[in-house]
Design a protein around this motif. Structure first.
Motif, mmCIF file in Angstrom:
data_model
loop_
_atom_site.group_PDB
_atom_site.id
_atom_site.type_symbol
_atom_site.label_atom_id
_atom_site.label_comp_id
_atom_site.label_asym_id
_atom_site.label_seq_id
_atom_site.Cartn_x
_atom_site.Cartn_y
_atom_site.Cartn_z
ATOM 1 N N ILE A 134 0.839 -1.200 0.000
ATOM 2 C CA ILE A 134 0.000 0.000 0.000
ATOM 3 C C ILE A 134 0.879 1.257 0.000
ATOM 4 O O ILE A 134 0.500 2.290 -0.567
ATOM 5 N N VAL A 191 1.633 1.923 -3.505
ATOM 6 C CA VAL A 191 0.443 2.496 -4.160
ATOM 7 C C VAL A 191 0.400 4.009 -3.896
ATOM 8 O O VAL A 191 0.158 4.807 -4.806
ATOM 9 N N VAL A 249 -6.065 3.215 -6.937
ATOM 10 C CA VAL A 249 -5.897 3.248 -5.473
ATOM 11 C C VAL A 249 -7.083 2.538 -4.813
ATOM 12 O O VAL A 249 -6.929 1.790 -3.837
ATOM 13 N N ALA A 273 -6.974 -0.526 -2.285
ATOM 14 C CA ALA A 273 -7.608 -0.423 -0.960
ATOM 15 C C ALA A 273 -8.540 -1.616 -0.736
ATOM 16 O O ALA A 273 -8.634 -2.143 0.377
ATOM 17 N N ILE A 317 -6.601 -1.086 11.461
ATOM 18 C CA ILE A 317 -5.472 -1.861 12.007
ATOM 19 C C ILE A 317 -5.259 -1.489 13.482
ATOM 20 O O ILE A 317 -5.097 -2.356 14.339
ATOM 21 N N VAL A 318 -5.301 -0.181 13.760
ATOM 22 C CA VAL A 318 -5.130 0.257 15.150
ATOM 23 C C VAL A 318 -6.234 -0.358 16.022
ATOM 24 O O VAL A 318 -5.967 -0.908 17.102
ATOM 25 N N ASP A 349 2.345 4.191 14.518
ATOM 26 C CA ASP A 349 1.762 2.937 14.035
ATOM 27 C C ASP A 349 0.979 2.251 15.151
ATOM 28 O O ASP A 349 0.950 2.724 16.300
HETATM 29 C C1 B12 Z 1 -5.762 3.895 0.184
HETATM 30 C C2 B12 Z 1 -5.831 5.402 -0.041
HETATM 31 C C3 B12 Z 1 -7.058 5.956 -0.417
HETATM 32 C C4 B12 Z 1 -8.339 5.136 -0.484
HETATM 33 C C5 B12 Z 1 -8.838 4.930 0.973
HETATM 34 C C6 B12 Z 1 -9.599 3.647 1.149
HETATM 35 C C7 B12 Z 1 -9.871 3.350 2.596
HETATM 36 N N1 B12 Z 1 -10.957 2.634 2.812
HETATM 37 O O1 B12 Z 1 -9.135 3.749 3.502
HETATM 38 C C8 B12 Z 1 -9.270 6.061 -1.346
HETATM 39 C C9 B12 Z 1 -9.155 5.640 -2.796
HETATM 40 C C10 B12 Z 1 -10.744 6.097 -0.959
HETATM 41 C C11 B12 Z 1 -8.577 7.419 -1.172
HETATM 42 C C12 B12 Z 1 -9.195 8.626 -1.421
HETATM 43 C C13 B12 Z 1 -8.548 9.861 -1.392
HETATM 44 N N2 B12 Z 1 -7.237 10.069 -1.142
HETATM 45 CO CO1 B12 Z 1 -6.060 8.699 -0.465
HETATM 46 N N3 B12 Z 1 -4.660 7.501 -0.076
HETATM 47 C C14 B12 Z 1 -4.666 6.216 0.110
HETATM 48 C C15 B12 Z 1 -3.207 5.742 0.383
HETATM 49 C C16 B12 Z 1 -2.638 5.210 -0.943
HETATM 50 C C17 B12 Z 1 -2.987 4.690 1.439
HETATM 51 C C18 B12 Z 1 -3.563 5.017 2.840
HETATM 52 C C19 B12 Z 1 -3.439 3.780 3.704
HETATM 53 O O2 B12 Z 1 -4.382 3.026 3.833
HETATM 54 N N4 B12 Z 1 -2.227 3.508 4.221
HETATM 55 C C20 B12 Z 1 -1.914 2.287 4.976
HETATM 56 C C21 B12 Z 1 -2.214 2.447 6.465
HETATM 57 C C22 B12 Z 1 -1.873 1.165 7.206
HETATM 58 O O3 B12 Z 1 -1.382 3.489 6.966
HETATM 59 P P1 B12 Z 1 -1.983 4.712 7.806
HETATM 60 O O4 B12 Z 1 -3.345 5.042 7.334
HETATM 61 O O5 B12 Z 1 -0.968 5.782 7.813
HETATM 62 O O6 B12 Z 1 -2.144 4.140 9.282
HETATM 63 C C23 B12 Z 1 -1.098 3.821 10.192
HETATM 64 C C24 B12 Z 1 -0.595 5.024 11.023
HETATM 65 O O7 B12 Z 1 -0.752 6.278 10.384
HETATM 66 C C25 B12 Z 1 -1.324 4.920 12.332
HETATM 67 N N5 B12 Z 1 -2.677 5.473 12.474
HETATM 68 C C26 B12 Z 1 -3.638 5.682 11.551
HETATM 69 N N6 B12 Z 1 -4.759 6.148 12.122
HETATM 70 C C27 B12 Z 1 -4.533 6.241 13.443
HETATM 71 C C28 B12 Z 1 -5.340 6.660 14.492
HETATM 72 C C29 B12 Z 1 -4.837 6.684 15.791
HETATM 73 C C30 B12 Z 1 -5.714 7.123 16.902
HETATM 74 C C31 B12 Z 1 -3.495 6.311 16.027
HETATM 75 C C32 B12 Z 1 -2.944 6.377 17.394
HETATM 76 C C33 B12 Z 1 -2.673 5.868 14.980
HETATM 77 C C34 B12 Z 1 -3.199 5.833 13.695
HETATM 78 O O8 B12 Z 1 -1.404 3.516 12.513
HETATM 79 C C35 B12 Z 1 -1.726 2.901 11.240
HETATM 80 C C36 B12 Z 1 -1.265 1.485 11.221
HETATM 81 O O9 B12 Z 1 0.115 1.363 11.429
HETATM 82 C C37 B12 Z 1 -2.546 7.102 0.845
HETATM 83 C C38 B12 Z 1 -1.023 7.180 0.651
HETATM 84 C C39 B12 Z 1 -0.268 7.262 1.962
HETATM 85 N N7 B12 Z 1 1.009 7.420 1.826
HETATM 86 O O10 B12 Z 1 -0.809 7.241 3.043
HETATM 87 C C40 B12 Z 1 -3.350 8.114 0.002
HETATM 88 C C41 B12 Z 1 -3.468 9.552 0.482
HETATM 89 C C42 B12 Z 1 -3.688 9.620 1.982
HETATM 90 N N8 B12 Z 1 -4.681 10.007 -0.215
HETATM 91 C C43 B12 Z 1 -4.588 11.211 -0.665
HETATM 92 C C44 B12 Z 1 -5.604 11.907 -1.357
HETATM 93 C C45 B12 Z 1 -5.250 13.269 -1.936
HETATM 94 C C46 B12 Z 1 -6.896 11.352 -1.502
HETATM 95 C C47 B12 Z 1 -8.109 12.023 -2.166
HETATM 96 C C48 B12 Z 1 -8.316 13.502 -1.804
HETATM 97 C C49 B12 Z 1 -7.965 11.825 -3.676
HETATM 98 C C50 B12 Z 1 -9.020 12.519 -4.541
HETATM 99 N N9 B12 Z 1 -8.521 13.315 -5.453
HETATM 100 O O11 B12 Z 1 -10.194 12.320 -4.365
HETATM 101 C C51 B12 Z 1 -9.278 11.138 -1.664
HETATM 102 C C52 B12 Z 1 -9.858 11.679 -0.338
HETATM 103 C C53 B12 Z 1 -11.175 11.072 0.026
HETATM 104 C C54 B12 Z 1 -11.578 11.534 1.400
HETATM 105 N N10 B12 Z 1 -12.456 12.506 1.507
HETATM 106 O O12 B12 Z 1 -11.056 11.023 2.391
HETATM 107 C C55 B12 Z 1 -3.226 11.827 -0.337
HETATM 108 C C56 B12 Z 1 -3.308 12.852 0.794
HETATM 109 C C57 B12 Z 1 -2.405 14.044 0.505
HETATM 110 C C58 B12 Z 1 -2.492 15.062 1.586
HETATM 111 N N11 B12 Z 1 -1.329 15.592 1.859
HETATM 112 O O13 B12 Z 1 -3.495 15.356 2.138
HETATM 113 C C59 B12 Z 1 -2.363 10.576 -0.027
HETATM 114 C C60 B12 Z 1 -1.232 10.814 0.993
HETATM 115 C C61 B12 Z 1 -1.753 10.096 -1.377
HETATM 116 C C62 B12 Z 1 -0.708 11.035 -1.924
HETATM 117 N N12 B12 Z 1 0.543 10.728 -1.717
HETATM 118 O O14 B12 Z 1 -1.020 12.023 -2.524
HETATM 119 N N13 B12 Z 1 -7.293 7.271 -0.744
#
Ligand code: B12
Length: 279
Positions: A81, A84, A98, A102, A143-144, A233
């Motif tokens: 991911i 991705v 994406v 997802a 995941i959290v 994480d």
């Molecule tokens: C999958 C994804 C999507 C999927 C989401 C599907 C879903 N059901 O979640 C879909 C296709 C829907 C999507 C949509 C959009 N997305 Co998106 N997406 C992603 C992507 C590729 C992966 C996110 C992910 O799941 N990561 C894997 C998980 C495991 O990691 P994580 O979320 O960070 O979580 C870990 C930690 O952060 C932490 N954590 C997370 N939450 C919490 C909460 C607590 C309390 C704690 C303590 C810890 C914690 O623990 C987790 C596990 O270790 C990211 C890229 C990235 N680098 O993050 C872009 C990203 C987040 N998306 C982005 C964008 C721009 C969008 C859209 C605006 C695109 C658009 N033009 O429409 C839309 C927004 C929709 C909306 N209103 O939310 C950008 C955000 C840029 C920014 N700076 O804001 C990113 C960074 C991509 C990029 N590089 O440009 N997206």
């Protein structure tokens, strides 16, 4: 105080231009036995390619090789991911791709969740968690939630795009020890702050320890908005959550000392890592 968001990594073009094939050439998963290494590659690429029809089969295969659910999540799934995200950022992928990837993550987590949650032995308190209003990302939050549940918490997951009033209603109803806000967009991270302000205004701040997380979130952001803990994480989140209800149980939400204790957990982890690297 000006808001500094650490986007260095995201904006470092050199970093983003690396191709995953390079990492394949460097023999990723070299620690794993050959069949598992191959399976990890296939799973990683299944997520990158968004072939969700085959994901659960791969997860089942990995489980049959005794690979733990946590290893799958933190290893090939996280790598897949992340790639991705890189492709999306570099305009190599667009939203449909994406979304397919997802779907793979969701399918994999659906299979793994019961196994992780089954590890729960005792009930140590309730956690309310949700993705803040305006944000639809929920993979990391799930995941959290799963890891918290495995650690013994009862987790109330409010879902995505949760308005502050729904967090308030859930706090009143479930009386959680911890409330977690997830945000993945720089445009929605501010909703963590707004939600926290409403919690304060409703007189509930001392009742809950507020945890924040998500890709754009940092310790500096946590400090700025006055949350109790940041976790990069799920494992760090679990460590801090457990500490909140054991060693620091007497400290209320919003107590600066609790905040300092949470920071000390990070410092301790960093020191352990440094020690292990030297050894
Ligand atoms: C999958 C994804 C999507 C999927 C989401 C599907 C879903 N059901 O979640 C879909 C296709 C829907 C999507 C949509 C959009 N997305 Co998106 N997406 C992603 C992507 C590729 C992966 C996110 C992910 O799941 N990561 C894997 C998980 C495991 O990691 P994580 O979320 O960070 O979580 C870990 C930690 O952060 C932490 N954590 C997370 N939450 C919490 C909460 C607590 C309390 C704690 C303590 C810890 C914690 O623990 C987790 C596990 O270790 C990211 C890229 C990235 N680098 O993050 C872009 C990203 C987040 N998306 C982005 C964008 C721009 C969008 C859209 C605006 C695109 C658009 N033009 O429409 C839309 C927004 C929709 C909306 N209103 O939310 C950008 C955000 C840029 C920014 N700076 O804001 C990113 C960074 C991509 C990029 N590089 O440009 N997206």
């Amino acid at each position: 105080m000006p808001l500094n968001i650490n986007t260095d990594k995201e904006n470092d073009i050199e970093d983003l231009q690396y191709d995953i094939d390079d990492s394949r050439a460097t023999d990723r998963w070299s620690d794993a036995p050959a069949p598992i290494k191959e399976l990890f590659h296939v799973l990683e690429w299944n997520i990158i390619d968004g072939e969700h029809a085959g994901t659960t089969k791969l997860i089942d295969q990995a489980l049959s090789h005794q690979v733990s659910p946590r290893t799958l999540i933190a290893g090939p799934m996280a790598m897949g991911i992340a790639e991705v995200g890189r492709r999306f950022k570099m305009d190599e992928y667009f939203l449909p791709e994406v979304m397919m990837s997802a779907k793979c993550m969701q399918a994999a987590l659906g299979t793994l969740k019961p196994l992780i949650v089954a590890e729960k032995s005792e009930d140590i308190g309730t956690v309310v968690i949700g993705t803040v209003q305006g944000d639809l990302h929920d993979i990391g939050k799930k995941i959290v939630g799963m890891m918290m549940e495995a650690a013994g918490f009862t987790v109330v997951d409010l879902g995505v795009s949760v308005p502050p009033e729904d967090f308030i209603a859930a706090i009143r109803k479930h009386k959680p020890k911890i409330v977690g806000f997830s945000a993945l967009l720089t445009t929605t991270m501010n909703m963590q702050w707004e939600t926290l302000k409403v919690i304060k205004a409703e007189g509930l701040r001392e009742d809950v320890r507020v945890f924040v997380g998500g890709a754009p979130i940092s310790q500096a952001w946590c400090d700025k908005i006055g949350a109790d803990a940041y976790a990069s994480d799920a494992l760090v989140a679990v460590d801090k959550a457990k500490a909140c209800i054991t060693t620091f149980a007497s400290m209320k939400g919003g107590d600066p000392q609790l905040h300092a204790k949470m920071l000390a957990i990070d410092a301790e982890r960093e020191a352990m890592k440094a020690k292990a690297a030297v050894a």
